[in-house]
Design a protein around this motif. Structure first.
Motif, short mmCIF file in Angstrom:
data_model
loop_
_atom_site.label_atom_id
_atom_site.label_comp_id
_atom_site.label_asym_id
_atom_site.label_seq_id
_atom_site.Cartn_x
_atom_site.Cartn_y
_atom_site.Cartn_z
N UNK A 241 60.28 108.31 122.37
CA UNK A 241 59.39 108.17 123.63
C UNK A 241 57.63 108.21 123.24
N UNK A 242 57.13 107.44 124.28
CA UNK A 242 55.55 107.04 124.70
C UNK A 242 55.44 108.05 125.94
N UNK A 243 54.64 107.95 126.05
CA UNK A 243 53.80 108.46 127.58
C UNK A 243 52.93 107.48 128.26
N UNK A 244 53.52 106.47 129.49
CA UNK A 244 51.79 105.79 129.96
C UNK A 244 51.27 106.78 131.06
N UNK A 245 50.06 107.67 131.38
CA UNK A 245 49.77 107.97 131.61
C UNK A 245 48.39 107.64 132.66
N UNK A 246 47.99 108.37 133.99
CA UNK A 246 47.84 107.55 135.42
C UNK A 246 46.51 107.26 134.41
N UNK A 247 45.52 106.66 135.06
CA UNK A 247 44.20 105.76 135.28
C UNK A 247 43.35 107.09 134.88
N UNK A 248 42.18 107.29 133.91
CA UNK A 248 41.04 107.98 133.81
C UNK A 248 40.87 108.51 135.28
N UNK A 249 40.62 109.61 135.75
CA UNK A 249 40.28 110.44 137.42
C UNK A 249 41.34 110.21 138.37
N UNK B 106 47.78 113.41 138.31
CA UNK B 106 49.14 112.88 137.98
C UNK B 106 49.46 113.98 139.41
N UNK B 107 50.38 113.02 139.73
CA UNK B 107 51.33 113.57 140.69
C UNK B 107 53.16 113.35 140.39
N UNK B 108 53.01 113.25 139.90
CA UNK B 108 54.88 113.28 139.48
C UNK B 108 55.02 112.72 138.40
N UNK B 109 56.25 112.72 137.50
CA UNK B 109 57.06 113.02 135.76
C UNK B 109 57.72 112.07 136.37
N UNK B 110 57.93 111.22 135.53
CA UNK B 110 59.74 109.68 135.45
C UNK B 110 59.30 109.50 134.23
N UNK B 111 61.11 110.16 134.29
CA UNK B 111 62.47 109.66 133.36
C UNK B 111 62.14 107.84 133.19
N UNK B 112 61.40 106.72 132.27
CA UNK B 112 61.90 105.41 132.44
C UNK B 112 62.72 105.40 131.12
N UNK B 113 63.30 104.39 131.18
CA UNK B 113 64.11 104.42 129.95
C UNK B 113 64.10 102.56 130.02
N UNK B 114 64.46 102.66 128.71
CA UNK B 114 63.62 101.81 128.31
C UNK B 114 64.38 99.66 127.58
N UNK C 280 52.08 104.03 136.42
CA UNK C 280 50.50 104.91 136.04
C UNK C 280 49.37 104.78 137.56
N UNK C 281 49.64 104.01 138.07
CA UNK C 281 48.49 103.61 138.68
C UNK C 281 48.46 104.90 139.96
N UNK C 282 49.54 104.58 140.51
CA UNK C 282 50.32 105.44 141.29
C UNK C 282 50.23 106.94 141.10
N UNK C 283 49.35 107.49 140.03
CA UNK C 283 49.76 108.53 139.80
C UNK C 283 50.99 109.36 138.92
N UNK C 284 51.77 108.25 138.50
CA UNK C 284 52.91 108.81 137.91
C UNK C 284 52.61 108.94 136.14
N UNK C 285 53.20 109.72 135.42
CA UNK C 285 52.82 110.41 133.73
C UNK C 285 54.40 109.24 133.67
N UNK C 286 54.33 108.53 132.96
CA UNK C 286 56.28 106.92 132.91
C UNK C 286 56.04 107.91 131.47
#
Length: 403
Positions: free
Chosen positions: A183-191, A194-202, A214-220
């Motif tokens: 598992x790794x995390x793609x975080x929202x851009x600086x600034x 984080x609005x939500x956390x989403x589990x993304x099955x690869x 991530x652009x929409x404030x989601x920690x993926x």
């Protein structure tokens, strides 16, 4: 997926060698080697995009497929590290008509032929791709082999045997072969908060997909295909996403079982491509193999929610089978309530999206991230954010009522 891969400076390609493409029905096409010299076998499919070949070749959904590019000129803009949709080229082989003699683009960091050779991807050029595409449209996607150099000197019977003994795509379980192992995390851009956390099955995710989330404030949290429900819930997700990927959805028993647990838990769900097929199977619908599939960035789809027609990016050889006798304009009942066909392909009426009416789940068969374009369907990420927002607000309301 990392998009920082850099290509070495352009190198002079070796002189091409004799090459032959052999289809499993016995038809052959002769040409010259392009990329690596040797042999490769996979399912022959055609992609109708006139641009974006690098995004196509690095899409994990093309694992074990020999891609026929219908556009005659390929390689004109070279290759670069920024346009990688994963960390490698996944295509089993590449078929082109006229490869560029040299790339001409300010972003180019190398030429496509050298990149294919460096990745060990066997290709063939000088092929009448128009005739080949018409053949595949008439006969359907089929196994094919590309043989160049010494391998091209074998007898036709020997080459045909190599093709016909290769595994078929029907029944193939390939998601685990392209998925991340950790598992790794793609975080929202600086600034961006984080609005939500989403589990993304690869299942074969493209790099632009988590970037747009991530652009929409989601920690993926990008998680392996073998992730269990307990592991998924350990990150306390606000929603779940299933990505695109290769293989037959009928073979994805683990992933379908996991998705049913997600639906049982009432978590918002969004799936694309393979994720759409898995949602269908989780709801009790069947899937089937298309004759030649949809691949390219020019596929018209009707969004029945808005009535708008979108030009969309596709890469799929399987589709959802709507129950026989029921028009796709009417909802059907499933163990999870009513589900409707939210999107439909205008070329052949294939089901291109599902929307559940009684659980917060929806999916589309195509690629709203659309690298390298078009961007008509990017609004679907906003639709997912709205679903997450509604779910989050309802949980807060329930918590306040209990307090």
């Amino acid at each position: 997926m990392s998009q920082e891969t850099a290509y070495p400076a352009q190198q002079r390609a070796d002189l091409p060698q004799d090459a032959v493409l052999v289809l499993e029905d016995g038809r052959t096409f002769r040409g010259e080697s392009y990329g690596a010299v040797g042999r490769t076998v996979g399912e022959a499919v055609f992609a109708t995009a006139m641009t974006g070949y690098q995004e196509t070749f690095t899409d994990p959904s093309y694992h074990r497929q020999v891609i026929v590019m219908t556009a005659p000129h390929i390689g004109n803009t070279g290759v670069n590290g920024a346009d990688m949709e994963s960390q490698r080229i996944w295509a089993a082989g590449v078929v082109v008509r006229d490869p560029a003699l040299r790339p001409s683009n300010w972003r180019s960091q190398g030429d496509l032929g050298s990149a294919l050779a460096e990745a060990g991807v066997v290709g063939i050029s000088g092929v009448d791709t128009r005739a080949l595409t018409r053949h595949l449209r008439d006969r359907g996607a089929m196994r094919a082999g590309i043989f160049s150099g010494e391998d091209a000197r074998a007898t036709t019977d020997e080459l045909l045997e190599a093709v016909r003994t290769a595994p078929e795509m029907t029944g193939a379980a390939l998601a685990a072969e392209v998925s991340t192992t950790e598992t790794y995390v793609v975080s929202p851009p600086e600034g961006t908060p984080v609005r939500f956390t989403v589990a993304a099955l690869d299942l074969g995710v493209k790099g632009r997909t988590p970037a747009l989330l991530a652009k929409r404030g989601i920690a993926v949290h990008i998680m392996p295909a073998a992730t269990t429900f307990e592991e998924l819930m350990a990150i306390s997700p606000d929603g779940v996403f299933f990505s695109n990927g290769p293989g037959d959805p009928a073979s994805a028993d683990h992933e379908v079982g996991l998705l049913r647990q997600v639906l049982d838990a009432g978590l918002p769900f969004f799936g694309i491509c393979f994720g759409n097929q898995l949602l269908g199977r989780a709801l009790g619908l069947d899937t089937y193999k298309l004759v030649f599939g949809h691949r390219g960035i020019n596929q018209p789809v009707l969004d029945r929610t808005t009535g708008k027609v979108e030009v969309t990016s596709h890469n799929h050889g399987f589709a959802i089978a709507w129950p026989q006798g029921v028009p796709t304009s009417e909802p059907v009942q499933t163990p999870y309530g009513a589900v409707r066909c939210s999107h439909v392909a205008l070329n052949d009426d294939v089901v291109e999206g599902l929307a559940c009416e009684d659980v917060p789940a929806f999916s589309v068969q195509y690629h709203p991230e659309a690298a390298a374009g078009p961007h008509d369907a990017e609004y679907l990420f906003d639709r997912f954010v709205q679903s997450l927002t509604t779910y989050h607000d309802e949980r807060k309301k329930d918590a306040s009522a209990q307090a």
